[in-house]
Design a protein around this motif. Structure first.
Motif, PDB file in Angstrom:
ATOM      1  N   TYR A 131      53.759  29.011  46.298  1.00  0.00           N
ATOM      2  CA  TYR A 131      52.734  29.743  47.049  1.00  0.00           C
ATOM      3  C   TYR A 131      53.082  31.214  47.099  1.00  0.00           C
ATOM      4  N   LEU A 186      52.632  32.846  43.604  1.00  0.00           N
ATOM      5  CA  LEU A 186      51.244  33.078  43.224  1.00  0.00           C
ATOM      6  C   LEU A 186      50.619  34.149  44.110  1.00  0.00           C
ATOM      7  N   MET A 187      51.025  34.141  45.386  1.00  0.00           N
ATOM      8  CA  MET A 187      50.504  35.140  46.308  1.00  0.00           C
ATOM      9  C   MET A 187      50.894  36.537  45.837  1.00  0.00           C
ATOM     10  N   VAL A 234      48.742  37.505  42.886  1.00  0.00           N
ATOM     11  CA  VAL A 234      47.387  37.924  43.270  1.00  0.00           C
ATOM     12  C   VAL A 234      47.428  39.330  43.864  1.00  0.00           C
ATOM     13  N   HIS A 282      47.760  41.822  41.198  1.00  0.00           N
ATOM     14  CA  HIS A 282      46.465  42.007  40.534  1.00  0.00           C
ATOM     15  C   HIS A 282      45.572  42.916  41.361  1.00  0.00           C
ATOM     16  N   VAL A 283      45.544  42.628  42.657  1.00  0.00           N
ATOM     17  CA  VAL A 283      44.677  43.415  43.540  1.00  0.00           C
ATOM     18  C   VAL A 283      45.097  44.888  43.515  1.00  0.00           C
ATOM     19  N   LEU A 341      43.548  38.268  52.701  1.00  0.00           N
ATOM     20  CA  LEU A 341      44.644  38.120  51.745  1.00  0.00           C
ATOM     21  C   LEU A 341      45.947  38.686  52.296  1.00  0.00           C
ATOM     22  N   VAL A 398      47.920  25.830  45.390  1.00  0.00           N
ATOM     23  CA  VAL A 398      49.133  25.723  46.211  1.00  0.00           C
ATOM     24  C   VAL A 398      48.805  25.955  47.679  1.00  0.00           C
ATOM     25  N   ILE A 455      42.105  31.134  49.827  1.00  0.00           N
ATOM     26  CA  ILE A 455      41.645  32.222  48.977  1.00  0.00           C
ATOM     27  C   ILE A 455      41.554  31.712  47.544  1.00  0.00           C
ATOM     28  N   GLU A 508      41.202  33.058  43.638  1.00  0.00           N
ATOM     29  CA  GLU A 508      41.230  34.222  42.766  1.00  0.00           C
ATOM     30  C   GLU A 508      40.946  33.768  41.345  1.00  0.00           C
ATOM     31  N   LEU A 547      44.879  29.612  46.852  1.00  0.00           N
ATOM     32  CA  LEU A 547      45.915  29.644  47.887  1.00  0.00           C
ATOM     33  C   LEU A 547      45.324  28.957  49.110  1.00  0.00           C
TER      34      LEU A 547
END
Lengths: 302, 141
Positions: free
Chosen positions: A45, A48-49, A52, A55-56, A234, B10, B69, B71, B80
């Motif tokens: 998690y 991947l967070m 993201v 990316h943002v 986010l 996840v 979320i 993406e 997520l």
């Protein structure tokens, strides 16, 4: 010299103590593994967070979130301190608090006020007694399996304070689990995120796992419902995951530190028992020798 | 030309799904979303609901998420998921509880200490620990 019976009770009570410390050591040893599994399970998690978020950060939005902008004037600093609920873990908490206090002093020296959010009973007990430090939120008794829900409250307290300009900078303090022997007290910058974002991008480039975004052209997301709402959401989730991870790291550190401390205690008890046994045997021997010489002396006199 | 898209689902406490898919259906905040390979980059909040994944071999899998979320990047979809039902008022209540706990702790705090004093006390305690450790080592030999 103490009498034989006195020494015997001492040996007995030390043996009991060794039993207790030995049991605590075994319990901690098995709990380390569980805590490490939890850490492992939460890693995807976080990874991947971060992806993201990276990316943002690359997307060309016209909206910058307040969490991403650094403030020039730092008037109030917040610390989220993650500690254990229970003691008997050697110098784990003391080391952490000492580092925190040093940092708090530095900020106070610069004229900033300090707010603390305490996670874990030990941090609550410690920081509520410190003058000039405001305890603004606390969460205790997370147990062996901390849940993210248990931390939402304290995190919201901090994020709200940050959004309302009541905090200008937030640090996260916890024990980083390096391995069973080494736990490192760490103070990480949590807000504003810009301090962290650059590190993230570097890490992203190095690992180069997953799909990399081409940076040849400007692009942006389709935001639903809008950039502000989505980014707000986010960022909150990101902060939560970071704090949650810290809580897990700290849990593993707690068990590791306790295991080491209890092993030392058991070893010490064994040594004390050895010494006491020696003294006891000497006393016993002396008593027997004395008795014999008395008998012999008595016999000779007759 | 890719015909599949990578999907990672996840939550903060566990990995739920990871694999290649031809279609992902989820409930976004503004309505149901169907994501096929090469979808435009998109980021949205999810409403509580199910996420359908049609895997590369045509198998269909369904997951329930209580929010989160989503993406979309050209070749990868990341979800997520939240671990529990979340709502603004629930979060507010949790924050209030955290504040109250702190206030309760402050109510019976006992004698206060300066930062400097506390630092000194901690240093002393640690020095004692270290001294014990050293004593233990020398005793061993």
């Amino acid at each position: 010299m103490a009498s034989g019976r006195e020494i015997k009770t001492k040996i007995k009570s030390t043996q009991n103590m060794r039993k207790v410390t030995g049991a605590l050591q075994m319990v901690s040893a098995s709990k380390i593994r569980k805590a490490q599994d939890l850490m492992k399970a939460s890693r995807p998690y976080a990874r991947l967070m971060r992806k993201v978020i990276a990316h943002v950060a690359q997307a060309s939005t016209d909206f910058t979130h307040p969490f991403l902008t650094e403030r020039e004037n730092v008037a109030r600093v917040g610390f989220i301190v993650v500690s254990t609920d229970r003691g008997l873990a050697g110098g784990l908490n003391s080391n952490l608090f000492r580092r925190t206090l040093t940092s708090i002093r530095e900020w106070q020296g610069k004229g900033a006020e300090v707010d603390v959010v305490a996670i874990g009973q030990k941090a609550v007990q410690f920081f509520r007694r410190i003058k000039g430090v405001n305890l603004i939120g606390s969460a205790t008794h997370l147990g062996e399996k901390p849940k993210l829900e248990d931390l939402i409250g304290v995190i919201k307290v901090v994020l709200d304070a940050y959004s309302d300009n009541k905090l200008d900078r937030v640090f996260l303090v916890y024990n980083d689990f390096v391995n069973t022997i080494v736990q490192k007290p760490s103070i990480d910058a949590l807000l504003p995120l810009s301090l962290v974002a650059t590190e993230l991008e570097n890490a992203e480039g190095k690992t180069s796992e997953g799909v990399k975004v081409e940076q040849t052209h400007d692009w942006d997301y389709i935001y639903e419902p809008d950039a502000r709402t989505v980014l707000e959401h986010l960022m909150t989730r990101y902060i939560e995951s970071v704090v949650y991870q810290a809580a897990l790291e700290n849990l593993a550190s707690e068990h590791a530190a306790r295991m080491v401390a209890m092993k030392a205690a058991s070893d010490n008890a064994s040594k004390v028992i050895g010494e006491l046994t020696l003294v006891y045997n000497k006393a016993r021997q002396a008593a027997i020798t004395q008795e014999i010489s008395e008998i012999v002396g008595g016999a000779a006199a007759v | 030309m890719t015909h599949t898209i990578r999907v990672d689902i996840v939550s903060a406490e566990a990995e739920i799904y990871s694999g290649e898919a031809t279609l992902v259906v989820a409930t976004g905040e503004l309505g149901e979303l169907g994501i096929a390979p090469r979808h435009a980059p998109l980021i949205t909040r999810l409403k509580p609901g199910h996420v359908d994944v049609v895997a590369a071999n045509g198998e269909r899998q369904q997951f329930y998420v209580s929010g989160g979320i989503l993406e979309v990047q050209p070749q990868v979809v990341t979800i997520l998921a939240d671990t529990a039902a979340r709502a603004a008022d629930l979060d507010e209540a949790a924050a209030l509880k955290a504040k109250e706990e702190a206030e309760a702790a402050l109510a019976n705090r006992g004698p206060q200490m300066d930062v400097a004093e506390a630092q000194a006390k901690l240093a002393e305690a640690l020095a004692q620990l270290q001294a014990l450790e050293r004593m233990r080592k020398t005793l061993k030999h």
